[in-house]
Design a protein around this motif. Structure first.
Motif, PDB file in Angstrom:
ATOM      1  N   GLN A   1      41.172 -91.779  38.742  1.00 57.66           N
ATOM      2  CA  GLN A   1      41.672 -90.897  39.308  1.00 57.66           C
ATOM      3  C   GLN A   1      43.203 -90.743  38.913  1.00 57.66           C
ATOM      4  O   GLN A   1      43.795 -89.809  38.616  1.00 57.66           O
ATOM      5  CB  GLN A   1      41.308 -90.768  40.726  1.00 57.66           C
ATOM      6  CG  GLN A   1      40.092 -90.324  41.236  1.00 57.66           C
ATOM      7  CD  GLN A   1      40.004 -90.006  42.635  1.00 57.66           C
ATOM      8  OE1 GLN A   1      40.779 -90.164  43.398  1.00 57.66           O
ATOM      9  NE2 GLN A   1      38.711 -89.362  43.055  1.00 57.66           N
ATOM     10  N   ASN A   2      43.874 -91.868  38.870  1.00 56.10           N
ATOM     11  CA  ASN A   2      45.143 -91.966  38.433  1.00 56.10           C
ATOM     12  C   ASN A   2      45.741 -91.697  36.810  1.00 56.10           C
ATOM     13  O   ASN A   2      46.538 -91.275  36.734  1.00 56.10           O
ATOM     14  CB  ASN A   2      45.704 -93.608  38.682  1.00 56.10           C
ATOM     15  CG  ASN A   2      45.663 -93.973  39.996  1.00 56.10           C
ATOM     16  OD1 ASN A   2      45.780 -93.179  41.126  1.00 56.10           O
ATOM     17  ND2 ASN A   2      45.490 -95.031  40.238  1.00 56.10           N
ATOM     18  N   ASN A   3      44.423 -91.470  36.013  1.00 60.87           N
ATOM     19  CA  ASN A   3      44.904 -91.110  34.829  1.00 60.87           C
ATOM     20  C   ASN A   3      44.087 -89.646  34.562  1.00 60.87           C
ATOM     21  O   ASN A   3      44.005 -89.174  33.379  1.00 60.87           O
ATOM     22  CB  ASN A   3      43.892 -92.117  33.828  1.00 60.87           C
ATOM     23  CG  ASN A   3      44.590 -93.506  33.848  1.00 60.87           C
ATOM     24  OD1 ASN A   3      45.606 -93.581  34.101  1.00 60.87           O
ATOM     25  ND2 ASN A   3      43.799 -94.478  33.731  1.00 60.87           N
TER      26      ASN A   3
ATOM     27  N   TYR B   1      44.745 -85.788  34.833  1.00 64.76           N
ATOM     28  CA  TYR B   1      45.884 -84.613  34.888  1.00 64.76           C
ATOM     29  C   TYR B   1      45.342 -83.328  34.941  1.00 64.76           C
ATOM     30  O   TYR B   1      44.136 -83.003  34.894  1.00 64.76           O
ATOM     31  CB  TYR B   1      46.938 -84.647  33.712  1.00 64.76           C
ATOM     32  CG  TYR B   1      47.364 -86.354  33.735  1.00 64.76           C
ATOM     33  CD1 TYR B   1      48.477 -86.440  34.497  1.00 64.76           C
ATOM     34  CD2 TYR B   1      47.089 -86.712  32.583  1.00 64.76           C
ATOM     35  CE1 TYR B   1      49.204 -87.448  34.494  1.00 64.76           C
ATOM     36  CE2 TYR B   1      47.714 -88.351  32.572  1.00 64.76           C
ATOM     37  CZ  TYR B   1      48.819 -88.412  33.380  1.00 64.76           C
ATOM     38  OH  TYR B   1      49.266 -89.698  33.486  1.00 64.76           O
TER      39      TYR B   1
ATOM     40  N   HIS C   1      49.935 -81.488  34.514  1.00 68.65           N
ATOM     41  CA  HIS C   1      50.411 -81.778  35.468  1.00 68.65           C
ATOM     42  C   HIS C   1      49.545 -82.711  36.561  1.00 68.65           C
ATOM     43  O   HIS C   1      48.518 -83.030  36.158  1.00 68.65           O
ATOM     44  CB  HIS C   1      50.350 -80.252  36.548  1.00 68.65           C
ATOM     45  CG  HIS C   1      50.868 -79.295  35.901  1.00 68.65           C
ATOM     46  ND1 HIS C   1      52.355 -78.806  36.538  1.00 68.65           N
ATOM     47  CD2 HIS C   1      51.058 -78.406  34.823  1.00 68.65           C
ATOM     48  CE1 HIS C   1      52.704 -77.764  35.636  1.00 68.65           C
ATOM     49  NE2 HIS C   1      52.174 -77.661  34.548  1.00 68.65           N
ATOM     50  N   CYS C   2      50.339 -83.316  37.478  1.00 64.78           N
ATOM     51  CA  CYS C   2      49.524 -84.265  38.441  1.00 64.78           C
ATOM     52  C   CYS C   2      48.499 -83.599  39.336  1.00 64.78           C
ATOM     53  O   CYS C   2      48.991 -82.315  39.862  1.00 64.78           O
ATOM     54  CB  CYS C   2      50.638 -85.120  39.198  1.00 64.78           C
ATOM     55  SG  CYS C   2      51.906 -85.816  38.343  1.00 64.78           S
ATOM     56  N   ASP C   3      47.337 -84.110  39.496  1.00 60.70           N
ATOM     57  CA  ASP C   3      46.398 -83.707  40.254  1.00 60.70           C
ATOM     58  C   ASP C   3      46.540 -83.971  42.035  1.00 60.70           C
ATOM     59  O   ASP C   3      46.168 -84.527  42.528  1.00 60.70           O
ATOM     60  CB  ASP C   3      44.951 -84.135  39.971  1.00 60.70           C
ATOM     61  CG  ASP C   3      43.662 -83.389  40.546  1.00 60.70           C
ATOM     62  OD1 ASP C   3      44.171 -82.607  41.515  1.00 60.70           O
ATOM     63  OD2 ASP C   3      42.806 -83.342  40.106  1.00 60.70           O
ATOM     64  N   ASN C   4      47.473 -83.192  42.402  1.00 57.94           N
ATOM     65  CA  ASN C   4      47.993 -83.464  43.939  1.00 57.94           C
ATOM     66  C   ASN C   4      48.266 -81.974  44.408  1.00 57.94           C
ATOM     67  O   ASN C   4      48.321 -80.786  43.648  1.00 57.94           O
ATOM     68  CB  ASN C   4      49.249 -84.241  43.863  1.00 57.94           C
ATOM     69  CG  ASN C   4      50.634 -83.813  43.115  1.00 57.94           C
ATOM     70  OD1 ASN C   4      50.542 -82.312  42.851  1.00 57.94           O
ATOM     71  ND2 ASN C   4      51.641 -84.706  42.894  1.00 57.94           N
TER      72      ASN C   4
ATOM     73  N   ILE D   1      50.574 -79.636  42.524  1.00 61.82           N
ATOM     74  CA  ILE D   1      50.528 -80.006  41.051  1.00 61.82           C
ATOM     75  C   ILE D   1      51.894 -80.267  40.193  1.00 61.82           C
ATOM     76  O   ILE D   1      52.152 -79.443  39.555  1.00 61.82           O
ATOM     77  CB  ILE D   1      49.671 -78.984  40.369  1.00 61.82           C
ATOM     78  CG1 ILE D   1      50.033 -77.524  40.530  1.00 61.82           C
ATOM     79  CG2 ILE D   1      48.189 -79.034  40.991  1.00 61.82           C
ATOM     80  CD1 ILE D   1      49.417 -76.660  39.760  1.00 61.82           C
ATOM     81  N   ASP D   2      52.500 -81.274  40.722  1.00 58.11           N
ATOM     82  CA  ASP D   2      54.011 -81.699  40.177  1.00 58.11           C
ATOM     83  C   ASP D   2      53.777 -81.780  38.683  1.00 58.11           C
ATOM     84  O   ASP D   2      52.709 -82.228  37.956  1.00 58.11           O
ATOM     85  CB  ASP D   2      54.251 -82.750  40.748  1.00 58.11           C
ATOM     86  CG  ASP D   2      54.518 -82.658  42.283  1.00 58.11           C
ATOM     87  OD1 ASP D   2      54.912 -81.589  42.372  1.00 58.11           O
ATOM     88  OD2 ASP D   2      54.201 -83.742  42.986  1.00 58.11           O
TER      89      ASP D   2
ATOM     90  N   HIS E   1      54.251 -82.960  34.795  1.00 56.80           N
ATOM     91  CA  HIS E   1      53.942 -84.405  34.339  1.00 56.80           C
ATOM     92  C   HIS E   1      54.689 -84.120  32.908  1.00 56.80           C
ATOM     93  O   HIS E   1      55.666 -85.081  32.679  1.00 56.80           O
ATOM     94  CB  HIS E   1      52.673 -84.720  34.236  1.00 56.80           C
ATOM     95  CG  HIS E   1      52.577 -86.230  33.589  1.00 56.80           C
ATOM     96  ND1 HIS E   1      53.157 -87.306  34.102  1.00 56.80           N
ATOM     97  CD2 HIS E   1      51.975 -86.672  32.591  1.00 56.80           C
ATOM     98  CE1 HIS E   1      52.804 -88.378  33.365  1.00 56.80           C
ATOM     99  NE2 HIS E   1      52.197 -87.835  32.437  1.00 56.80           N
TER     100      HIS E   1
ATOM    101  N   THR F   1      40.693 -80.065  34.359  1.00 55.46           N
ATOM    102  CA  THR F   1      41.092 -81.448  34.185  1.00 55.46           C
ATOM    103  C   THR F   1      41.245 -81.944  32.726  1.00 55.46           C
ATOM    104  O   THR F   1      40.951 -81.587  31.772  1.00 55.46           O
ATOM    105  CB  THR F   1      39.794 -82.105  34.872  1.00 55.46           C
ATOM    106  OG1 THR F   1      38.681 -82.090  34.407  1.00 55.46           O
ATOM    107  CG2 THR F   1      40.086 -81.767  36.410  1.00 55.46           C
TER     108      THR F   1
END
Length: 386
Positions: free
Chosen positions: A55-57, A59, A77-80, A83-84, A86, A363
Motif C-alpha cells: 500500500q505504501n507504493n 498512488y 497523489h498520496c492515497d490518503n 490526497i496530498d 506527490h 490508482t
C-alpha cells in the motif's frame, strides 16, 4: 568505486525491487550486470507484483484540463484523506481535442487515445514514471463511412502471457454488418483480428471502461429488449479474449446509461446509480458485486448530492469516495460521517466524454514497463512536491 557485486545476487535483487523507478533508471549505469537485471522482464514483473501488494507504493493518478493554460495536467497523489500532491508528471503530447481520452491504466502504463470527434486512430501507451511512450500502429480494421463509424476501446493486462493488450471493437455503425474485434499486443507490436463474437448491444457511446483483474468492463444497453431497452455490463477477458455479459441489479436493468457509471471498490466491481430527482435533490447509490461473475449486487450506501456533487470517480483505500462537482471541483465523501470535503483541486467540467468532464482518477503504481523502448522525452517539467 566499490565492487557492485560484493553482496549476494538475491540480496541485491531484493534491495533493487524496493527502489523507485527514477532510482532504478540511474542504477543501470552502475555496471552491466545491474543494467541487465533491471531491464529483464522477470525483474520488471517482480517489481510490479511487489508494488501492487504494498500500500505504501500505491498512488492516485489524477488528470485535469486547465482552461486557463489550455492543457492537460497529470499528477500523482498520496492515497490518503487529503490526497496530498506527490509528483507533477511531464506530459509530452498534444491532441486534436482539448484533452485525450484515457482508455485505462494498468501497472504504471496509461493508454491514451485521440479518437473523439476525429477520424484519426492515434493510440499511445505511456509510462510517465520512466518517461517512455509507444505510438501504436494504425489499426487493421477500417471503414469508409467514417461519419457512422463506431470504435470502442479497452486496455488491460494479460497475466498468463505477462503482456499488455488494447482491444478495439470496430463497426460501420450499421445494423447489417456486425462489429469486428482486433487486439494489439505490446509483446508482438501488432494488431490481429480475433474471432470473438461481440454481444449485439449498443456500446458506441460507452467510452468509459473499468479494468478489474484482467477483465475490461463497459456499460451497454440492448435497444431490442421487449418492453424497452435493457442496460447491462459487457466484459472482455484480456487473457481468454472472449466477451461475457453481466446483469445489473434488477431495479436498474432499465436505467438510462447516463445515470450509471462503473468503478472499483476494493477488489470488487462497483456500480454507481445517479437518481433523477428534482434540481435540488439528487443521490448516488453505490452497488458492489462482492462475488465476481455471480450477478448478486449489494447496495452499500447512498451519497446525498444536494451540494452539487455530480459523479463518483474513485474510492480511496480508507473507503472515502472522490467525486467531481458540476462546477469542476474535486471533493471527497466520507460515508461514515456523511460529509463532503473539498480537496482544493479544480479542472474543466466541460464534458467531452459523457458527463465526466476532464477528470480522470485511478490508482497507480510505478513500473519499468516500456524501459526497452527507444521513444522517450526529457524531464523538462518533472517536479517533485516539496
Amino acid at each position: 568505486m566499490a565492487d557492485a557485486n560484493l553482496l549476494p545476487e538475491e540480496i541485491i535483487l531484493e534491495i533493487l525491487k524496493r527502489l523507485p523507478a527514477k532510482s532504478l533508471l540511474r542504477f543501470r549505469c552502475v555496471c552491466k550486470s545491474w543494467s541487465s537485471l533491471i531491464t529483464s522482464p522477470n525483474f520488471i514483473i517482480s517489481c510490479i507484483n511487489r508494488n501492487n501488494t504494498s500500500q505504501n507504493n500505491t498512488y492516485i493518478l489524477l488528470r485535469i484540463y486547465s482552461e486557463t493554460h489550455k492543457k492537460e495536467i497529470y499528477t500523482l497523489h498520496c492515497d490518503n484523506p487529503t490526497i496530498d500532491l506527490h509528483t507533477h508528471l511531464d506530459f509530452p503530447f498534444t491532441s486534436f481535442n482539448p484533452y485525450f481520452r484515457i482508455v485505462g491504466s494498468c501497472n504504471g502504463l496509461i493508454c491514451l487515445a485521440d479518437t473523439l470527434y476525429t477520424h484519426k486512430n492515434d493510440i499511445v501507451l505511456w509510462n510517465p514514471s520512466i518517461r517512455k511512450f509507444l505510438s501504436l500502429p494504425e489499426p487493421s480494421i477500417r471503414y469508409d463511412k467514417a461519419w457512422v463509424f463506431m470504435s470502442v476501446l479497452g486496455f488491460g493486462f494479460d497475466s498468463r502471457k505477462n503482456d499488455y493488450k488494447v482491444v478495439r471493437i470496430a463497426g460501420d455503425g450499421s445494423k447489417i454488418v456486425p462489429p469486428r474485434v482486433e487486439v494489439y499486443e505490446l509483446g508482438s507490436g501488432a494488431w490481429r483480428v480475433i474471432d470473438a463474437v461481440v454481444p449485439p448491444y449498443e456500446m458506441h457511446h460507452c467510452w468509459l471502461q473499468t479494468n478489474l483483474n484482467g477483465i475490461v468492463h463497459w456499460l451497454a444497453f440492448n435497444p431490442c429488449q421487449m418492453g424497452g431497452f435493457q442496460s447491462l455490463i459487457v466484459a472482455f477477458d484480456v487473457s481468454d479474449e472472449v466477451f461475457r455479459e453481466i446483469m445489473l441489479p434488477p431495479s436498474l436493468g432499465s436505467e438510462n446509461l447516463l445515470n450509471l457509471s462503473l468503478t472499483v471498490y476494493g477488489d470488487s466491481l462497483a456500480l454507481c446509480h445517479y437518481s433523477q430527482g428534482t434540481q435540488h435533490h439528487r443521490a448516488c447509490s453505490i452497488w458492489v458485486m462482492k462475488e465476481y461473475g455471480v450477478a448478486t449486487w449489494f447496495e452499500i450506501f447512498t451519497i446525498d448530492l444536494q451540494q452539487g456533487v455530480g459523479l463518483a470517480l474513485r474510492f480511496l483505500k480508507n473507503g472515502e469516495v472522490v467525486l467531481a462537482t458540476g462546477e469542476g471541483e474535486l471533493v471527497s465523501y466520507n460515508p461514515n460521517k456523511q460529509q463532503v470535503k473539498s480537496l482544493g483541486i479544480f479542472g474543466s467540467s466541460h464534458p467531452l466524454i459523457l458527463h465526466t468532464g476532464s477528470f480522470y482518477v485511478d490508482t497507480y503504481v510505478e513500473s519499468l514497463v516500456l524501459l526497452d523502448r527507444v521513444t522517450g522525452y526529457e524531464p523538462a517539467h518533472l517536479l517533485l512536491a516539496e
